[in-house]
Design an enzyme around this catalytic site. Sequence first.
Site, PDB file in Angstrom:
ATOM      1  N   PHE A 132      -4.121  -2.052   6.448  1.00 18.55           N
ATOM      2  CA  PHE A 132      -4.348  -1.075   5.379  1.00 18.55           C
ATOM      3  C   PHE A 132      -5.831  -0.375   5.475  1.00 18.55           C
ATOM      4  CE2 PHE A 132      -1.068  -2.691   2.258  1.00 18.55           C
ATOM      5  CZ  PHE A 132       0.073  -2.661   3.411  1.00 18.55           C
ATOM      6  N   GLU A 133      -5.830   0.900   5.517  1.00 23.11           N
ATOM      7  CA  GLU A 133      -7.058   1.837   5.774  1.00 23.11           C
ATOM      8  C   GLU A 133      -6.851   2.853   4.621  1.00 23.11           C
ATOM      9  OE1 GLU A 133      -8.006   2.817   9.621  1.00 23.11           O
ATOM     10  OE2 GLU A 133      -7.355   1.169  10.451  1.00 23.11           O
ATOM     11  N   GLY A 134      -7.963   3.778   4.500  1.00 22.93           N
ATOM     12  CA  GLY A 134      -8.001   4.901   3.682  1.00 22.93           C
ATOM     13  C   GLY A 134      -7.954   4.508   2.267  1.00 22.93           C
TER      14      GLY A 134
END
Length: 507
Positions: A289-291
Site C-alpha cells: 500500500f502506497e500513496g
Amino acid sequence: MVVAVVAGLVAALGVVWGQLPAFAAGVTASFVRVSDWGSGWEGRYTITNGGSTAVSSWSLVFDLPAGTSVGSYWDALLSSSGQRFTFSNRSWNGLIAPGGSVSFGFLASGSGSPVGCLLNGQACGGGTGPTGSPTATPTASASPTVSPTTPPPTTPPPTTPPPVGGLPKHALIGYLHASFANGSGYLRMADVPAEWDIINLAFGEPTSVTSGDIRFQLCPVSECPSVETEAEFIAAIRAKQQQGKKVLISIGGQNGQVQLTTTAARDAFVRSVGAIIDRYGLDGLDIDFEGHSLSLNTGDTDFKNPTTPVIVNLISAVRTLKQRYGADFVLTMAPETFFVQLGYQYYGSGPWGGQDPRAGSYLPVIHALRNDITVLHVQDYNSGPIMGLDNQYHTMGGADFHIAMTDMLLAGFPVAGNTANVFPPLRPDQVAFGTPASTSAGNGYVAPPGVQAAVNCLVRGASCGGYAPRSGTSPGFRGLMTWSINWDRYYGWEFKNNHEPFLNALP
C-alpha cells in the site's frame, strides 16, 4: 514502485521537467510552514487552478539557503541540484480541474525558507518567492520529542518463528511485472530464474479506491506480445512451488490505491483476494500500500490500539485470510520509510494536528500482525532522509541508510519520541530490506558491495562504518528484496548474480 520506472525512463531519455508547457493563466502555488521546531520545519505547497481549463501536470522549483535542506516528502517526486529543489506531480495528482487544487509537503532541516518559487517556469504567485504567509508556529511542546539522550529500547525480540515451510534462512525476494507493460520488458513466469525464493506478482489493484474489490489479470497481449496464456502461467507457478519457491499476489503498488473505509470494503477485499489466491494457487499475500492508502484519523495516536477504519479493516481482512489458509500462508509487506521509520519522529497528524496523517501509519498494521508476518521488507528507496536511532538523519543511496533503517525494526523504537509508547522489535527472520535492482528502477540504488556491507554489518557486526546497530548482530536476518526481477534481467542480472550466492554464504 511503478513511478520509479517512469522516473528512470525519463532520466534515461534526457527529459527535463522544465520543458513541460507553461500553465494557463490563473494557476498559482501558495506556501505555508505547517509547523516549526527550531532546528527544522514542515512545509506545504498548494497548487490551485484558478483558470478555465484543466492542468494535466505540474513542476514546482524553489531554492533554499545554505544550511537548510529537504528531508522526507510526500505527494510529489523530488530531484535536487545543490540548493535548488524540484517537485513534480505523481501519477495520481497531476490533473487539476478548474477551481481544484492539489498539495504536497516536505520536512526541512535548518531555519531557511523557500525563495524563487517557479511553477512550470513561471512565478508561483506573481512574485519571485513562495506566496502565502507562514502559519503560526506551535508552542515549544509541539516539537518532535525525540531527544539526543533518548536510550534505544532494549526489549528483546521473540525467538520462536512461526512455521513457514520451504523458505531458506536468507531469501532473495523480487517483484515480477505480471499485469502491465514496463520499460524493462515482460518476463514470463517460466523464465524467472530459480534463484528467486519469493516472487511477488505486481499488482492486484482495486476496481475503485474504496471498493475493496481487487482484480488481477495478466498483461494484455496488446501491451505484452510475449505474454503466456493463463494456463501456462499457472503451470509455471506450480513448477516454481515444486522447487520450494513462494509466489504471492502483491496488492497496491504506485497506482493501486486501496482504502478499506467500510466493513463492506473489508469483506470485498477478503473475497476478491481469496479468489485470486485460489484461481492461481498462490502461497500468500504481499501488502504494498502506497500513496494515500493508509492514513490515521485525527486523534488516533496509539499504534497499539488503532481506531481509524482503513487501518482496523485492513488488519481484520488480513487476519481473516491468514486464518483461512493456515500456518503456511506467506504474508509480506513492502511499506515505504515514510510509513514506518518516520514514525520515530512523527505519528499521524500529531497531538496538535497539522502533520501529515500518513506518517508512521503502517506501524499499527505491522504491530497487530507481527505474529503473522513472514517478511517485512521496507522500501529503502524513493525516500527522503530519515532519522535513525542515533538521532542523526540518514540518506538513501549507501550502506548506512540500509543499516540504520533496518536496525530500527530489529531494535524497536519509541513512536513519536514517546518512550512510554515503544514499537517492539521484530524477529530477525521477519526482517529484510528493499533496494532497487538498478539505477533505472528507483532512486536510492546501491551497488552490490554497499548492499553487502550493510548485510554484513547487520548479520556479523562487520563493515558498519560509523553506525553501530542498537540491535546487535542478527544472524537470522531474512534477506533482500528488489524492485524488480524485470529490471534485474534488463541489467544483466546484477542483483541476482551478486546477492544470491552472498546470502547463501551467510551463517
